[in-house]
Design an enzyme around this catalytic site. Structure first.
Site, PDB file in Angstrom:
ATOM      1  N   ASP A   1       4.831  -2.582 -10.520  1.00 41.73           N
ATOM      2  CA  ASP A   1       6.003  -3.339 -10.977  1.00 41.73           C
ATOM      3  C   ASP A   1       7.072  -2.366 -11.480  1.00 41.73           C
ATOM      4  OD1 ASP A   1       4.327  -2.680 -13.267  1.00 41.73           O
ATOM      5  OD2 ASP A   1       5.726  -3.868 -14.459  1.00 41.73           O
TER       6      ASP A   1
ATOM      7  N   HIS B   1      -0.828  -2.251  -4.105  1.00 39.63           N
ATOM      8  CA  HIS B   1       0.017  -3.214  -4.813  1.00 39.63           C
ATOM      9  C   HIS B   1       1.125  -2.380  -5.462  1.00 39.63           C
ATOM     10  CE1 HIS B   1       0.810  -7.028  -6.932  1.00 39.63           C
ATOM     11  NE2 HIS B   1       1.182  -6.260  -7.931  1.00 39.63           N
TER      12      HIS B   1
ATOM     13  N   ASP C   1      -8.512  -3.291   0.272  1.00 41.18           N
ATOM     14  CA  ASP C   1      -7.254  -2.589   0.556  1.00 41.18           C
ATOM     15  C   ASP C   1      -6.230  -3.627   0.986  1.00 41.18           C
ATOM     16  OD1 ASP C   1      -5.248  -0.843   1.078  1.00 41.18           O
ATOM     17  OD2 ASP C   1      -6.139   0.002   2.900  1.00 41.18           O
TER      18      ASP C   1
ATOM     19  N   GLU D   1      -3.774  -1.672  -7.271  1.00 38.88           N
ATOM     20  CA  GLU D   1      -2.465  -1.332  -7.810  1.00 38.88           C
ATOM     21  C   GLU D   1      -2.413   0.168  -8.143  1.00 38.88           C
ATOM     22  OE1 GLU D   1      -1.078  -3.809 -11.030  1.00 38.88           O
ATOM     23  OE2 GLU D   1       0.933  -2.921 -10.984  1.00 38.88           O
TER      24      GLU D   1
END
Ligand SMILES: [Zn+2]
Length: 587
Positions: free
Chosen positions: A193, A515, A560, A569
């Protein structure tokens, strides 16, 4: 993207582009599958795809019944070594029955592969003196890729891996006790993020500064091709400074540090410059608004910076020392102000109910930097209660930094240090490393993870154990600790149940669907390079993992898949641990 994602990892890299096309043109799927199915790479042969140092032990692991193995030279397929495999041993964490192929005696620099008759061949791997330097370079450059507040471009080596300047404006959230604009441009995007979090920044930046402090003779000359390269400061410190400057901006005038700067919720899988959710400085919602864990982490990291940057930029070192002492003083007034996400905020919390270990770390680093009695007194009064942390499984993490404080006190014994404390910390650290090495001798995959360690960020734990072993080696040189640290690295780079390298674009068979918003949002077929995956997680906190078979052993609970934020992530704290581990074995 997620709706179209398929697992192409069983196909060789030559096929990836075709397979990527095939997902949009399904009629073509059969053709590339046939065209590419010619190789016999076997995931039953597990080895470090990045390679083996010339004089180190060299062991591959085989998870199908077999008797012999051969090592062949890649250029001409000539057999250069052959031997029998060890008897099988059952690994309780994966369920695999594993046999070892030991080719330690092979010390000729070159590129090779293993062949197991009846099973197939491994991925290519080198033997050489500097096999990890490229992995280190990419793992460090991954931080550059995470830079916020500036345009990033990985250059001709990775064309089209770039993003425009992002998050150039910020403002105070009501929970911060202030209002209005507060930009705080800079720092690293924390993980998959675009948030920026002080607590996670603390251990990540501190770990990189330690890597320089402990292994600087090796690292100082390594250029990372970042905008600051060539300015006279080693590049690892140039990169760490990018985040440190942001951390300093998060300090209020009273010395306390706000906990994080994020949007109120996570944005979609878009490039950072397309994220227009307001970037907000978030506090505890009531006086004193800043949190003790964030402030103590700032004190610790800025104290390290005050000594590490001294030879390169005295003013910056002094600025850090001032910030560190002000932050420490704030924690004396507010020793345990806990952060919880205020109402309406759903980004990462990094909540921690006990900031005593953060304060211990801060005291140790300030003592090490300044030699002032006040910090020594605090450490001596408090260290004993944290000694058991050194012997615990997976000792240090973003929320448990006592080992950093304890190790730091022992790593550079100042003349006025307490001899009893020094001896106790040394003994606890060496005993813990000894126990970890002993556990690894009985682990068929030669890793430090114990039962229960296959949880969120387990790959980070593998690297954390590497740090424990390397610190013990610095306190009292012991080849067993070094080799054990190297074994943990081998696991991350391919010697694992999946036979994948858990660092993007590193090794012949790396994971491919992190991620990670930039990797998901850009048009490049491969993810951004050098990023470490979180790894297997028996906690299954995402829908992808929950959909896996219920009886999977813990080491196999991994996918994956971009959607598996609980196992795939990326994150700056375990990225920093990977850098530390690579730096330690390179040295
Ligand atoms: Zn940004």
């Amino acid at each position: 993207m997620q709706g179209f994602s398929r697992d192409f990892s069983m196909y060789p890299p030559c096929c990836h582009l075709l397979m990527k096309l095939a997902q949009f043109f399904p009629i073509l799927v059969v053709w590339p599958a046939l065209a590419c199915g010619q190789t016999n790479h076997s995931t039953s042969i597990k080895l470090d795809q990045v390679g083996y140092p010339t004089n180190a032990p060299k062991i591959a692991l085989i998870s199908v019944p077999a008797r012999t193995f051969q090592v062949k030279r890649s250029s001409d397929n000539v057999v250069v070594f052959e031997d029998t495999l060890s008897p099988g041993a059952t690994d309780p964490n994966s369920g695999d029955v594993v046999q070892a192929a030991d080719f330690t005696v092979l010390r000729t620099v070159g590129t090779y592969y293993l062949e197991v008759p009846g099973t197939g061949r491994s991925w290519d791997f080198p033997i050489g003196p500097e096999v990890f330097s490229r992995a280190y370079y990419l793992a460090m450059r991954a931080f550059y890729g995470q830079r916020c507040g500036t345009a990033v471009d990985l250059g001709p080596e990775f064309p089209l891996y770039k993003h425009a300047a992002c998050h150039l404006e910020g403002r105070f959230h009501a929970s911060s006790g202030r209002q209005g604009r507060r930009d705080n441009v800079g720092g690293w995007h924390d993980a998959g993020d675009y948030g920026r979090y002080m607590v996670n920044s603390g251990i990540a930046t501190g770990t990189l500064l330690w890597a320089f402090e402990m292994f600087g003779s090796k690292l100082k000359g390594i250029k990372l091709n970042i905008p600051e390269s060539g300015n006279g400061t080693p590049d690892i410190l140039n990169e760490a400074r990018w985040n440190l400057e942001w951390m300093l901006e998060m300090q209020d005038e009273d010395g306390g540090a706000w906990h994080k700067q994020t949007s109120e919720r996570f944005c979609d899988f878009i490039l950072p410059e397309d994220d227009h959710l307001p970037s907000e400085v978030i506090g505890t919602g009531k006086l004193p608004y800043k949190s003790t864990c964030a402030t103590a982490d700032l004190a610790a990291v800025a104290a390290i910076a005050a000594r590490v940057y001294q030879p390169f930029d005295k003013n910056f070192a002094a600025r850090n020392l001032h910030a560190a002492s002000a932050a420490w003083a704030w924690t004396e007034r507010f020793p345990n102000v806990i952060f919880r996400n205020p109402p309406g905020i759903s980004t990462g919390e990094y909540g921690d109910s006990d900031c005593g270990d953060e304060r211990l770390w801060a005291a140790a680093e300030l003592w090490r930097t300044t030699g002032e009695a006040e910090y020594n007194r605090y450490f001596v009064d408090h260290y004993a209660q944290y000694l058991p942390a050194l012997g615990a499984l997976s000792a240090e993490s973003w929320g448990a930094v006592a080992p950093m404080g304890l190790w730091s006190y022992a790593l550079e014994a100042r003349s006025q240090a307490d001899s009893q404390a020094l001896a106790a910390v040394r003994e606890a650290a060496l005993t813990a490393a000894h126990a970890t090495v002993g556990r690894m001798r009985h682990n068929p995959y030669h890793i430090s993870l114990g039962e229960g360690d296959f949880r969120w960020g387990s790959n980070g734990l593998v690297a954390n154990y590497g740090m424990e072993l390397l610190v013990a080696n610095a306190l009292s040189p012991d080849h067993a600790n070094l080799e054990a640290a190297l074994d943990n690295l081998h696991y991350l780079l391919g010697r694992n149940t999946f036979s994948i390298s858990w660092v993007t674009q590193v090794g012949e068979h790396p994971f491919r669907h992190p991620h990670h918003r930039p990797s998901g949002a850009d048009k490049n077929p491969e993810p951004w390079p050098g990023l470490l995956s979180g790894g297997p997680n028996a906690g299954r906190q995402d829908p992808v993992l929950r959909a896996l078979p219920a009886d999977l052993p813990p080491a196999k609970v991994y996918s994956d898949d971009q959607g598996s934020y609980a196992s795939n992530e990326v994150c700056i704290n375990w990225q920093a641990m990977l850098v530390f581990l690579l730096a330690g074995v390179m040295q």
